[in-house]
Design a protein around this motif. Sequence first.
Motif, PDB file in Angstrom:
ATOM      1  N   LEU A 233      31.491  28.647  51.352  1.00  0.00           N
ATOM      2  CA  LEU A 233      31.492  28.008  52.660  1.00  0.00           C
ATOM      3  C   LEU A 233      30.447  26.900  52.682  1.00  0.00           C
ATOM      4  O   LEU A 233      29.308  27.096  52.256  1.00  0.00           O
ATOM      5  CB  LEU A 233      31.171  29.034  53.756  1.00  0.00           C
ATOM      6  N   ILE A 234      30.859  25.744  53.193  1.00  0.00           N
ATOM      7  CA  ILE A 234      29.939  24.632  53.435  1.00  0.00           C
ATOM      8  C   ILE A 234      29.784  24.542  54.944  1.00  0.00           C
ATOM      9  O   ILE A 234      30.748  24.267  55.668  1.00  0.00           O
ATOM     10  CB  ILE A 234      30.481  23.329  52.839  1.00  0.00           C
ATOM     11  N   PHE A 235      28.562  24.774  55.425  1.00  0.00           N
ATOM     12  CA  PHE A 235      28.363  25.078  56.840  1.00  0.00           C
ATOM     13  C   PHE A 235      27.252  24.233  57.441  1.00  0.00           C
ATOM     14  O   PHE A 235      26.205  24.022  56.830  1.00  0.00           O
ATOM     15  CB  PHE A 235      28.016  26.567  56.967  1.00  0.00           C
ATOM     16  N   GLN A 236      27.496  23.763  58.664  1.00  0.00           N
ATOM     17  CA  GLN A 236      26.454  23.147  59.487  1.00  0.00           C
ATOM     18  C   GLN A 236      26.576  23.645  60.918  1.00  0.00           C
ATOM     19  O   GLN A 236      27.679  23.960  61.388  1.00  0.00           O
ATOM     20  CB  GLN A 236      26.558  21.616  59.468  1.00  0.00           C
ATOM     21  N   LEU A 237      25.442  23.679  61.595  1.00  0.00           N
ATOM     22  CA  LEU A 237      25.368  24.154  62.973  1.00  0.00           C
ATOM     23  C   LEU A 237      24.444  23.234  63.757  1.00  0.00           C
ATOM     24  O   LEU A 237      23.378  22.843  63.260  1.00  0.00           O
ATOM     25  CB  LEU A 237      24.822  25.584  63.000  1.00  0.00           C
ATOM     26  N   GLY A 238      24.840  22.902  64.984  1.00  0.00           N
ATOM     27  CA  GLY A 238      23.969  22.112  65.842  1.00  0.00           C
ATOM     28  C   GLY A 238      22.846  22.946  66.431  1.00  0.00           C
ATOM     29  O   GLY A 238      22.941  24.169  66.524  1.00  0.00           O
ATOM     30  N   PHE A 239      21.792  22.291  66.845  1.00  0.00           N
ATOM     31  CA  PHE A 239      20.651  22.985  67.446  1.00  0.00           C
ATOM     32  C   PHE A 239      20.887  23.324  68.911  1.00  0.00           C
ATOM     33  O   PHE A 239      20.213  24.206  69.453  1.00  0.00           O
ATOM     34  CB  PHE A 239      19.392  22.123  67.333  1.00  0.00           C
ATOM     35  N   ASN A 240      21.828  22.620  69.537  1.00  0.00           N
ATOM     36  CA  ASN A 240      22.017  22.765  70.973  1.00  0.00           C
ATOM     37  C   ASN A 240      23.377  23.376  71.277  1.00  0.00           C
ATOM     38  O   ASN A 240      24.410  22.881  70.812  1.00  0.00           O
ATOM     39  CB  ASN A 240      21.904  21.397  71.662  1.00  0.00           C
ATOM     40  N   TRP A 241      23.365  24.448  72.061  1.00  0.00           N
ATOM     41  CA  TRP A 241      24.624  25.094  72.441  1.00  0.00           C
ATOM     42  C   TRP A 241      25.454  24.138  73.295  1.00  0.00           C
ATOM     43  O   TRP A 241      24.946  23.501  74.223  1.00  0.00           O
ATOM     44  CB  TRP A 241      24.318  26.378  73.215  1.00  0.00           C
ATOM     45  N   ARG A 242      26.732  24.033  72.936  1.00  0.00           N
ATOM     46  CA  ARG A 242      27.670  23.130  73.615  1.00  0.00           C
ATOM     47  C   ARG A 242      27.222  21.676  73.534  1.00  0.00           C
ATOM     48  O   ARG A 242      27.676  20.830  74.317  1.00  0.00           O
ATOM     49  CB  ARG A 242      27.884  23.540  75.074  1.00  0.00           C
ATOM     50  N   GLY A 243      26.322  21.362  72.618  1.00  0.00           N
ATOM     51  CA  GLY A 243      25.837  20.003  72.478  1.00  0.00           C
ATOM     52  C   GLY A 243      24.902  19.562  73.584  1.00  0.00           C
ATOM     53  O   GLY A 243      24.600  18.368  73.721  1.00  0.00           O
ATOM     54  N   ASP A 244      24.403  20.502  74.373  1.00  0.00           N
ATOM     55  CA  ASP A 244      23.560  20.208  75.529  1.00  0.00           C
ATOM     56  C   ASP A 244      22.083  20.374  75.149  1.00  0.00           C
ATOM     57  O   ASP A 244      21.641  21.479  74.866  1.00  0.00           O
ATOM     58  CB  ASP A 244      23.917  21.163  76.668  1.00  0.00           C
ATOM     59  N   PRO A 245      21.293  19.298  75.127  1.00  0.00           N
ATOM     60  CA  PRO A 245      19.875  19.404  74.753  1.00  0.00           C
ATOM     61  C   PRO A 245      19.083  20.368  75.630  1.00  0.00           C
ATOM     62  O   PRO A 245      18.019  20.847  75.211  1.00  0.00           O
ATOM     63  CB  PRO A 245      19.361  17.962  74.912  1.00  0.00           C
ATOM     64  N   ALA A 246      19.567  20.670  76.822  1.00  0.00           N
ATOM     65  CA  ALA A 246      18.870  21.611  77.708  1.00  0.00           C
ATOM     66  C   ALA A 246      19.151  23.060  77.326  1.00  0.00           C
ATOM     67  O   ALA A 246      18.562  23.973  77.917  1.00  0.00           O
ATOM     68  CB  ALA A 246      19.272  21.356  79.154  1.00  0.00           C
ATOM     69  N   ARG A 247      20.042  23.266  76.346  1.00  0.00           N
ATOM     70  CA  ARG A 247      20.424  24.622  75.943  1.00  0.00           C
ATOM     71  C   ARG A 247      20.159  24.810  74.449  1.00  0.00           C
ATOM     72  O   ARG A 247      21.068  25.078  73.671  1.00  0.00           O
ATOM     73  CB  ARG A 247      21.897  24.874  76.253  1.00  0.00           C
ATOM     74  N   GLY A 248      18.922  24.657  74.069  1.00  0.00           N
ATOM     75  CA  GLY A 248      18.568  24.821  72.664  1.00  0.00           C
ATOM     76  C   GLY A 248      18.793  26.252  72.187  1.00  0.00           C
ATOM     77  O   GLY A 248      18.447  27.206  72.880  1.00  0.00           O
ATOM     78  N   LEU A 249      19.368  26.394  70.991  1.00  0.00           N
ATOM     79  CA  LEU A 249      19.626  27.721  70.440  1.00  0.00           C
ATOM     80  C   LEU A 249      18.351  28.382  69.915  1.00  0.00           C
ATOM     81  O   LEU A 249      18.300  29.607  69.783  1.00  0.00           O
ATOM     82  CB  LEU A 249      20.659  27.625  69.305  1.00  0.00           C
ATOM     83  N   PHE A 250      17.336  27.574  69.630  1.00  0.00           N
ATOM     84  CA  PHE A 250      16.111  28.088  69.042  1.00  0.00           C
ATOM     85  C   PHE A 250      14.912  27.589  69.847  1.00  0.00           C
ATOM     86  O   PHE A 250      14.922  26.475  70.361  1.00  0.00           O
ATOM     87  CB  PHE A 250      16.004  27.654  67.575  1.00  0.00           C
ATOM     88  N   THR A 251      13.883  28.400  69.917  1.00  0.00           N
ATOM     89  CA  THR A 251      12.760  28.136  70.807  1.00  0.00           C
ATOM     90  C   THR A 251      12.155  26.761  70.593  1.00  0.00           C
ATOM     91  O   THR A 251      11.902  26.015  71.553  1.00  0.00           O
ATOM     92  CB  THR A 251      11.672  29.213  70.616  1.00  0.00           C
ATOM     93  N   HIS A 252      11.917  26.402  69.332  1.00  0.00           N
ATOM     94  CA  HIS A 252      11.253  25.138  69.031  1.00  0.00           C
ATOM     95  C   HIS A 252      12.196  24.110  68.413  1.00  0.00           C
ATOM     96  O   HIS A 252      11.769  22.991  68.108  1.00  0.00           O
ATOM     97  CB  HIS A 252      10.063  25.385  68.105  1.00  0.00           C
ATOM     98  N   GLY A 253      13.437  24.489  68.194  1.00  0.00           N
ATOM     99  CA  GLY A 253      14.417  23.550  67.649  1.00  0.00           C
ATOM    100  C   GLY A 253      14.116  23.110  66.233  1.00  0.00           C
ATOM    101  O   GLY A 253      14.368  21.948  65.878  1.00  0.00           O
ATOM    102  N   THR A 254      13.601  24.014  65.412  1.00  0.00           N
ATOM    103  CA  THR A 254      13.208  23.642  64.059  1.00  0.00           C
ATOM    104  C   THR A 254      14.220  24.109  63.018  1.00  0.00           C
ATOM    105  O   THR A 254      14.981  25.061  63.238  1.00  0.00           O
ATOM    106  CB  THR A 254      11.838  24.239  63.698  1.00  0.00           C
ATOM    107  N   LYS A 255      14.204  23.432  61.868  1.00  0.00           N
ATOM    108  CA  LYS A 255      15.054  23.836  60.755  1.00  0.00           C
ATOM    109  C   LYS A 255      14.682  25.229  60.267  1.00  0.00           C
ATOM    110  O   LYS A 255      15.563  26.017  59.895  1.00  0.00           O
ATOM    111  CB  LYS A 255      14.949  22.811  59.626  1.00  0.00           C
ATOM    112  N   ALA A 256      13.393  25.536  60.269  1.00  0.00           N
ATOM    113  CA  ALA A 256      12.950  26.856  59.806  1.00  0.00           C
ATOM    114  C   ALA A 256      13.550  27.964  60.674  1.00  0.00           C
ATOM    115  O   ALA A 256      13.980  29.011  60.158  1.00  0.00           O
ATOM    116  CB  ALA A 256      11.433  26.938  59.817  1.00  0.00           C
ATOM    117  N   GLU A 257      13.598  27.753  61.991  1.00  0.00           N
ATOM    118  CA  GLU A 257      14.186  28.753  62.886  1.00  0.00           C
ATOM    119  C   GLU A 257      15.679  28.927  62.606  1.00  0.00           C
ATOM    120  O   GLU A 257      16.189  30.056  62.573  1.00  0.00           O
ATOM    121  CB  GLU A 257      13.994  28.329  64.344  1.00  0.00           C
TER     122      GLU A 257
END
Length: 262
Positions: free
Chosen positions: A176-200
């Motif tokens: 599998l070649i996979f990518q995921l956005g940091f923001n749910w539904r593409g909404d910057p106000a709905r970050g999936l991770f607390t600090h929005g970092t690659k490490a998270e």
Amino acid sequence: MLLPAEQLDKLKRLLVDTAGTRKHSAYQLLATPVKELLGDVGVDIRSKHEFERLAYMQSKVDFQGRKVLDIGCNTGFFLFESLQADAVHVTGYEGSAAHAAFVEEAARLLQLEKSLEIRSRYFDFETLPGHFDIAFLLNVLHHVGDDYGDPALTIEQAKVSILKQLNRMSRVTDRLIFQLGFNWRGDPARGLFTHGTKAEMIEYIREGTSGFWKIEAIGVAERRDGELTYRDVDERNIQRDNALGEFLNRPIFIMNSLGARE
């Protein structure tokens, strides 16, 4: 390839139609053979650095003789480029009828109907479509509850759903070649991770897919001397580079299925 003007005009009209859709319009560069077929069509397409991403993917994955799946294939860049890299057959799922029609017509004009199949619908993660050697799942899953799925999901439920769908893919494809956005539904106000970092994100994927996937490689974007390239993640480039923007901070995961069942 010389084609009658009316055939090329139809393909150009279909491309223009993709630019009029609500989302993901003019979102993906045209693959090399499609671009050579069409030439300049006057549609302003926003590069998502497809060729730079593809170069990293091809440094890790051999497409020759493989059956390939692309979920959310847009205008078919990775489908056509996989065939350019000697994949034996490619299948694309695309929820936008305009985009699917463009891919289908481009494949017909390039005489690739036997090696390219386009399914004009959203991929159903509940119903497995058969088995593939390689699958692209690029920047799709963070749209759960928006482009597809239950719109009543909370963000925490969405994070659980993302991992469930990702793990289910281990029964669909060997790699599998996979990518995921940091923001749910593409909404910057709905970050999936607390600090929005690659490490998270890497920790979330690594822990959440344990037992289903082995992560072979992780590529991240770097800009050096004005040139953009993807390199294996290390202690330096894992740091978020805000100058690159949100999209280019998304890692590329190359993952091998462990064949586990849910």
